[in-house]
Write an enzyme that holds these catalytic residues in place. Structure first.
Site, short mmCIF file in Angstrom:
data_model
loop_
_atom_site.label_atom_id
_atom_site.label_comp_id
_atom_site.label_asym_id
_atom_site.label_seq_id
_atom_site.Cartn_x
_atom_site.Cartn_y
_atom_site.Cartn_z
N ARG A 15 36.93 -37.84 50.41
CA ARG A 15 36.70 -39.15 49.77
C ARG A 15 35.28 -39.65 50.02
NH1 ARG A 15 39.88 -43.43 51.62
NH2 ARG A 15 39.45 -44.52 49.68
N SER A 109 23.45 -32.06 59.98
CA SER A 109 22.49 -33.02 59.45
C SER A 109 21.10 -32.65 59.96
CB SER A 109 22.87 -34.42 59.93
OG SER A 109 21.77 -35.28 59.78
N SER A 110 20.09 -33.03 59.20
CA SER A 110 18.71 -32.71 59.62
C SER A 110 18.32 -33.47 60.89
CB SER A 110 17.73 -33.03 58.50
OG SER A 110 17.81 -34.39 58.16
N CYS A 111 19.10 -34.48 61.29
CA CYS A 111 18.72 -35.21 62.51
C CYS A 111 19.07 -34.44 63.78
CB CYS A 111 19.27 -36.62 62.52
SG CYS A 111 21.02 -36.66 62.49
N TYR A 138 24.74 -39.37 67.48
CA TYR A 138 25.21 -38.68 66.27
C TYR A 138 24.66 -37.26 66.23
CZ TYR A 138 25.36 -37.86 61.17
OH TYR A 138 25.54 -37.36 59.90
N LYS A 142 26.59 -33.61 66.20
CA LYS A 142 26.39 -32.63 65.12
C LYS A 142 25.96 -31.27 65.68
CE LYS A 142 27.80 -34.56 61.78
NZ LYS A 142 28.60 -33.98 60.73
N THR A 166 19.39 -32.58 54.42
CA THR A 166 18.49 -33.70 54.61
C THR A 166 19.20 -34.98 54.19
OG1 THR A 166 16.26 -34.46 54.13
CG2 THR A 166 17.47 -33.52 52.29
N HIS A 181 22.47 -46.22 54.71
CA HIS A 181 21.21 -45.49 54.88
C HIS A 181 20.12 -46.20 54.08
CE1 HIS A 181 23.80 -41.88 55.99
NE2 HIS A 181 23.02 -42.08 57.01
N ARG A 189 19.29 -53.82 47.55
CA ARG A 189 18.46 -55.02 47.77
C ARG A 189 17.53 -55.27 46.59
NH1 ARG A 189 16.05 -53.96 53.07
NH2 ARG A 189 14.86 -55.83 52.69
N ARG A 211 10.22 -39.39 54.48
CA ARG A 211 11.59 -38.87 54.38
C ARG A 211 11.75 -38.02 53.13
NH1 ARG A 211 11.47 -40.23 58.73
NH2 ARG A 211 12.81 -41.63 59.94
N1 NAP Z 1 24.80 -39.20 53.91
C1 NAP Z 1 23.76 -38.50 54.29
O1 NAP Z 1 22.61 -38.87 54.02
C2 NAP Z 1 23.93 -37.22 55.04
C3 NAP Z 1 22.78 -36.48 55.39
C4 NAP Z 1 22.91 -35.29 56.09
C5 NAP Z 1 24.17 -34.84 56.44
N2 NAP Z 1 25.27 -35.56 56.10
C6 NAP Z 1 26.56 -35.02 56.54
O2 NAP Z 1 27.42 -34.89 55.43
C7 NAP Z 1 28.77 -35.13 55.85
C8 NAP Z 1 29.38 -36.19 54.95
O3 NAP Z 1 28.58 -37.35 54.93
P1 NAP Z 1 28.80 -38.48 53.84
O4 NAP Z 1 27.51 -39.14 53.61
O5 NAP Z 1 29.59 -37.92 52.71
O6 NAP Z 1 29.70 -39.50 54.66
P2 NAP Z 1 30.80 -40.51 54.11
O7 NAP Z 1 30.53 -40.82 52.69
O8 NAP Z 1 30.85 -41.63 55.08
O9 NAP Z 1 32.13 -39.67 54.17
C9 NAP Z 1 32.70 -39.31 55.40
C10 NAP Z 1 34.13 -38.92 55.16
O10 NAP Z 1 34.70 -38.63 56.44
C11 NAP Z 1 35.98 -39.23 56.49
N3 NAP Z 1 36.38 -39.54 57.85
C12 NAP Z 1 35.67 -40.22 58.79
N4 NAP Z 1 36.40 -40.34 59.91
C13 NAP Z 1 37.60 -39.73 59.66
C14 NAP Z 1 38.77 -39.52 60.42
N5 NAP Z 1 38.87 -39.95 61.69
N6 NAP Z 1 39.79 -38.85 59.85
C15 NAP Z 1 39.71 -38.41 58.57
N7 NAP Z 1 38.61 -38.56 57.80
C16 NAP Z 1 37.57 -39.22 58.35
C17 NAP Z 1 35.85 -40.49 55.68
O11 NAP Z 1 37.13 -40.93 55.31
P3 NAP Z 1 37.42 -42.36 54.62
O12 NAP Z 1 37.10 -42.13 53.18
O13 NAP Z 1 38.82 -42.62 54.92
O14 NAP Z 1 36.46 -43.33 55.28
C18 NAP Z 1 35.00 -40.01 54.53
O15 NAP Z 1 35.81 -39.43 53.53
C19 NAP Z 1 28.70 -35.54 57.30
O16 NAP Z 1 28.96 -34.44 58.11
C20 NAP Z 1 27.27 -35.95 57.49
O17 NAP Z 1 26.86 -35.73 58.79
C21 NAP Z 1 25.19 -36.73 55.40
#
Ligand code: NAP
Length: 317
Positions: A15, A109-111, A138, A142, A166, A181, A189, A211
């Site tokens: 989701r 993640s890139s961090c 975080y 990771k 990234t 983010h 905004r 970035r």
């Molecule tokens: N966003 C970025 O810029 C970015 C950059 C680099 C890497 N990433 C990596 O990409 C991945 C996804 O990121 P995203 O941006 O898609 O994050 P997101 O939109 O916040 O989605 C995270 C998902 O994880 C689920 N989740 C969190 N805690 C949970 C739990 N305890 N049990 C079951 N599900 C859980 C959430 O469920 P709900 O829908 O119920 O909240 C949501 O579906 C992560 O590993 C992140 O580190 C993201």
């Protein structure tokens, strides 16, 4: 068993912004897709995770679930970012092995890379110097996910491997006023400033931090590509290889949104790492390259932002 040909693929975090894009990308594949909402499967609960694997017997796993947020959220709740992300990664990766999954792809993640990494950041800079402080908890979580996959591969010969994206943006992003983010935060905004006819918008930090941004549909495509490789790297960067300053990003978003007021900076707010541009040599050599350039991606994202806003579906968590 070669899991490249396996049938059931569990997408954890379906989701979320990345997980939902990955789900869309795999919809037309040969896999039977498995996913579960958080109220039926809390990935922080080891018993529930084990039960889910036992009941559904996935052949492959893509782990895109995580607790994710911007600088403010990370600084406010490092305990949650560290604990939840370690628990989710260890529960899912350990359960996958216990239940005979041969292939798992973990989203890092890139961090994870050191704050002062040489630019562009190569995969082998991992653990070569200290991390950026604002999201250290975080990043450590990771790194544990990545290392656990690496350890399983080395000790047990399973294909557990990782991608390091990234900064992502696109449909389904989180537009929470404080926890989002930088890109979705600015987009919201500038939109609100345009609607209100505000004369100026203040952006956090000096505006000089650089970035890189990848559209989430490109990320999903890269995940699909890497998941299909016969011998994937233990971890690989996923980005565009291009970056820009936060101030330049702000001007680009203001243009896309149609905001014509002034843009001011607030240097009292943290910048985070000075630069974070990924070296894309490895994934390019393997045969994948991004397709969506930033300006086009921003236009697509603003359209989905307006749709999400209109249908009362704007995500703020
Ligand atoms: N966003 C970025 O810029 C970015 C950059 C680099 C890497 N990433 C990596 O990409 C991945 C996804 O990121 P995203 O941006 O898609 O994050 P997101 O939109 O916040 O989605 C995270 C998902 O994880 C689920 N989740 C969190 N805690 C949970 C739990 N305890 N049990 C079951 N599900 C859980 C959430 O469920 P709900 O829908 O119920 O909240 C949501 O579906 C992560 O590993 C992140 O580190 C993201």
């Amino acid at each position: 068993m070669e899991t490249r040909n396996s049938k059931r693929l569990f997408i954890a975090g379906h989701r979320g912004m990345a997980g939902s894009a990955i789900l869309r990308r795999f919809k037309d594949s040969d896999f039977e897709l498995l996913y579960a909402d958080r109220d039926e499967l809390d990935l922080c609960d080891a018993g529930q995770v084990d039960q889910y694997f036992s009941a559904h017997r996935p052949d492959g796993v893509i782990l895109a679930a995580a607790k994710v947020g911007g600088i403010f959220a990370n600084e406010q709740s490092p305990v949650d970012f560290l604990t939840d992300n370690v628990l989710m990664a260890t529960h899912v990766i350990n359960a996958a092995f216990r239940h005979s999954v041969r292939r798992l792809l973990y989203l890092g993640s890139s961090c994870i890379y050191p704050r002062d990494s040489e630019q562009p950041i190569q995969e082998n800079s991992l653990l070569s110097a200290p991390l950026e402080k604002t999201n250290e908890a975080y990043a450590l979580a990771k790194i544990i996910g990545l290392k656990l996959c690496q350890a399983y591969r080395s000790q047990h010969g399973v294909q557990f491997h990782s991608v390091m994206p990234t900064n992502l943006y696109g449909a389904g992003d989180n537009y929470h006023r404080e926890n989002s983010h930088v890109l979705p935060g600015l987009l919201r905004r500038f939109h609100e400033a345009k609607v209100a006819g505000a004369e100026s918008v203040v952006i956090w930090g000096t505006g000089t931090a650089r970035r890189e941004f990848l559209h989430v549909d490109d990320l999903a495509d890269a995940v699909c590509f890497v998941f299909g490789l016969a011998d994937p790297p233990e971890w690989v960067n996923v980005g565009t290889g291009n970056d820009l300053t936060i101030l330049a990003l702000a001007h680009l978003i203001a243009d896309v949104v149609g905001y014509q007021g002034e843009i001011q900076i607030d240097p009292s707010r943290p910048d985070g790492a000075p630069a974070k541009r990924l070296d894309m040599t490895l994934l390019h050599q393997l045969g994948w390259k991004h397709r969506i350039e930033l300006e086009d991606g921003l236009k697509m994202t603003y359209r989905s932002f307006l749709q999400e806003l209109d249908s009362d579906a704007l995500r703020e968590s």
